[in-house]
Structures are given as C-alpha cells and as structure tokens.
Enzyme design. Structure first.
Site, short mmCIF file in Angstrom:
data_model
loop_
_atom_site.label_atom_id
_atom_site.label_comp_id
_atom_site.label_asym_id
_atom_site.label_seq_id
_atom_site.Cartn_x
_atom_site.Cartn_y
_atom_site.Cartn_z
N HIS A 53 15.40 83.29 8.64
CA HIS A 53 15.61 83.67 7.25
C HIS A 53 16.72 84.71 7.16
O HIS A 53 17.11 85.33 8.15
CB HIS A 53 14.32 84.20 6.64
CG HIS A 53 13.32 83.12 6.38
ND1 HIS A 53 12.18 83.32 5.64
CD2 HIS A 53 13.28 81.82 6.76
CE1 HIS A 53 11.48 82.19 5.57
NE2 HIS A 53 12.14 81.27 6.25
N GLU A 55 17.00 87.74 5.92
CA GLU A 55 16.73 89.12 6.30
C GLU A 55 16.77 89.30 7.82
O GLU A 55 17.28 90.30 8.34
CB GLU A 55 15.36 89.57 5.77
CG GLU A 55 15.22 89.48 4.25
CD GLU A 55 14.58 88.18 3.79
OE1 GLU A 55 13.71 88.24 2.91
OE2 GLU A 55 14.96 87.11 4.31
N GLU A 293 22.77 60.46 -13.97
CA GLU A 293 24.15 60.08 -14.30
C GLU A 293 24.25 58.99 -15.37
O GLU A 293 25.33 58.49 -15.63
CB GLU A 293 24.88 59.65 -13.03
CG GLU A 293 25.21 60.81 -12.10
CD GLU A 293 26.35 60.50 -11.15
OE1 GLU A 293 27.06 59.50 -11.35
OE2 GLU A 293 26.54 61.26 -10.18
#
Length: 354
Positions: A53, A55, A293
């Site tokens: 992660h 951090e 779309e």
C-alpha cells in the site's frame, strides 16, 4: 504546519494516486508522502491490488528512518486497519512511530469506516482529517460509489452534431456509411477511458449498426468487460468482438435467440427496469465502474432512472439537419476541452437530478 501546507502535500498525494488509475481494482487509488521539517522525505502510491500500500511504500522510501519519529504522513484515504493481502497500514504507521497523520477522506467501506483513524488515535497518534475531502473523494468516486450505493460508478459517453443529433437517419446509415463526429485525438482519449473503467455497455442497435470491438486499441491498458443490452436478443453471430479475448455478457428478455458462442447470456425479467438488473449483476460480480457508449435508447434508459454519475459529451461542428436526437443532459459542468473536430464537456450528476 499550516492549512496551506496540508493542501500542498495532499495535492502531491493525489498526483501520485492518479498514476495508477484503472490499475488498482478492487482497491482504491492511494498516494502518500512523508514530510519532515517541511520537506518530502518519502513518497509512494498503490500500484495494484495485492501489492504494498501507498503508506508502506512511502515509509520504506525514507533513507533515514530515524526522521520518522518527528515526521508527518500524508495520505488521501484513511489508512486501512484490517488484514487483507497485506497487513494493516495503521499498524505499520504506529510501529514506525510516526506521530502525525494527515488524511484526505474517510474510507467508508465496511472493513475500515473510521477504524483506521481510531486505531491511530488509540496509539497516541495525532490524526488530522478532511483535508481536500472533495478532491480525495472524487479521485476514488468509483470505490465510494460501489461501497455506498451498492452499484458501479456510471460514466455516459456520446458524440453529437452541432445541431444535437447522435446519429443519422436509418436510410442515411445505409447510403452514407459510418458517421464520424469526432477526430483521432478524441478517439485516443476514449480508448484511455476504456482502459480506466472495468466494463463497457452498448445497446443492440449499436451492435447491429456499427459492429464495434469495444476494446482498448489506441492506449495501453486492459480491455473492459464487454456488455450488450438487447431486449430482443436479435444479434449477429459474426461480431468482431467475438474474436477478441475477454468476457462478454448479453442482457436480454429472449436468451434463446442469442446465437453468440462464448457469450454469457443473462435473462432479464420484466418486473424491474433493465438498468437496475444490469447494475445488480455487475455489483454482485464486484465491478466498480461502467462506461456506457450508447446508443440513444440505452443512454436515455439509464438517464431516465437517474442512474448515471458522469456524462462526457463531444459536440462536433458539423450540422446533420436530422437524425437520432442526442440525450439531454442536466448536471454540473466540471470540465471542458476543445479539439479540432469537437468540443468536449464533462458533467457530474447532482443528487436528486435525473
């Protein structure tokens, strides 16, 4: 440090987090910086699910770990507090002795939802929250939508002529061939969007008229899951997309009519709107984002139910005079960009609006 300092370093967290857009599903986009005496001494961002992660990467990038005891860690999302494929980031911050954490937004997923902040505070860490909260929530709008609304984040996209038509009359489609409202720059941008979202949806009319591939060709990235919403199930068996790798799903009232090898066919019921059934199916699959779309029938169906979050509209400079009318969008304009062949506007749906 001052509020301006907090905003400056949080902006850097967001810049780092955005580098992995489209790559971290089902995890959120997270960037982190570590600041000592007003200077960044470490930084990192989450690259993909299962990897370290933000951090942790930021902490491990610091050359002199002794500085951590008098540093501040910035992160755009509440540090996690649970074991997944990696240990809790809150525990790592505590173990490193970082005394101050400045966070952008609270992680509202059931596994975190304030528990990360609580763990840090219990350990004696000073926690400052809600710094650039709106920006921090926006970068993770897909993650927050799936956790809070129990459905994917929905992006609508279409191109319309200067006089508001999304396509030609049926007779002109046959005689004049494909209609290109936008140019090559816009098409590259659309392929970038496809690489960012997890799934892409078009209607049966679009499939029959355009035989689209719905993949990523002009931008590096992963193809989205291809979805077709066709009430009749009347679809060609020799579609180009059938030759491509990746999952494809047809939603229809008549599954027995679908003759497309390799397609997953979902039988729609008539008790609730098709859009809701599609979104429920994707939510149960764990899909966080959907790019729609077209065509106009599908776009109007989702919009009539208020089931959209973002609309990206290209308006070309040519005049058609007649054809298929483009949807009318009501929302908050957040971005504009001018191309040689068109002008693009991006709208966000406000709560309570259709």
């Amino acid at each position: 440090m001052t509020g301006e300092d907090h905003l400056k370093f949080m902006k850097r967290c967001l810049e780092l987090a955005s580098k992995a857009e489209g790559l971290t599903y089902p995890n959120p986009l997270v960037g982190s910086v570590i600041v000592h005496d007003g200077r960044i001494i470490g930084e990192g961002y989450h690259v993909k699910a299962g990897s370290r992660h933000a951090e942790v990467i930021a902490v491990e990038s610091v050359h002199d770990r002794s500085l951590l005891a008098s540093s501040t860690l910035y992160v755009n999302l509440e540090p996690c507090s649970h074991y997944g494929k990696t240990p809790p980031c809150a525990d790592r911050i505590i173990a490193e002795g970082i005394p101050v954490v400045v966070a952008g937004a609270t992680d509202t997923s059931a596994k975190v939802s304030g528990k990360g902040f609580a763990r840090l505070r219990e350990a004696g860490c000073r926690v400052i929250t809600d710094i650039a909260n709106d920006e921090c929530r926006f970068i993770n709008r897909r993650f927050f939508t799936v956790n809070e609304k129990k459905r994917p984040y929905i992006v609508l996209k279409w191109a319309q002529s200067a006089d508001g038509f999304i396509g030609r009359d049926r007779e002109k489609i046959i005689t004049d061939g494909p209609l290109w409202i936008t140019g090559s720059s816009e098409r590259i941008l659309v392929h970038k969007w496809r690489a960012t979202e997890q799934a892409i949806l078009v209607g049966g009319e679009t499939v029959r008229a355009d035989n689209p591939r719905l993949n990523v060709r002009e931008w590096p990235g992963t193809n989205p899951i291809r979805l077709i919403l066709s009430g009749s199930g009347d679809l060609p068996s020799d579609l180009v997309m059938n030759k491509l790798i990746g999952p494809q799903v047809v939603f229809t009232f008549f599954p027995e009519k679908v003759n497309m090898p390799g397609m997953v066919v979902v039988n729609l019921n008539r008790k609730e709107p098709s859009a809701i059934q599609v979104l429920d199916y994707l939510y149960r699959w764990g899909i966080q984002s959907l790019l729609i779309e077209g065509g106009s029938t599908v776009l109007n169906h989702f919009m009539s139910l208020g089931l959209w979050d973002e609309a990206r509209v290209f308006q070309g400079y040519q005049v058609l005079g007649s054809g298929v009318k483009a949807p009318g969008v009501r929302g908050r304009l957040i971005s504009q960009q001018v191309f040689s062949s068109s002008r693009m506007e991006i709208f966000i749906r406000e709560e309570g609006e259709k």
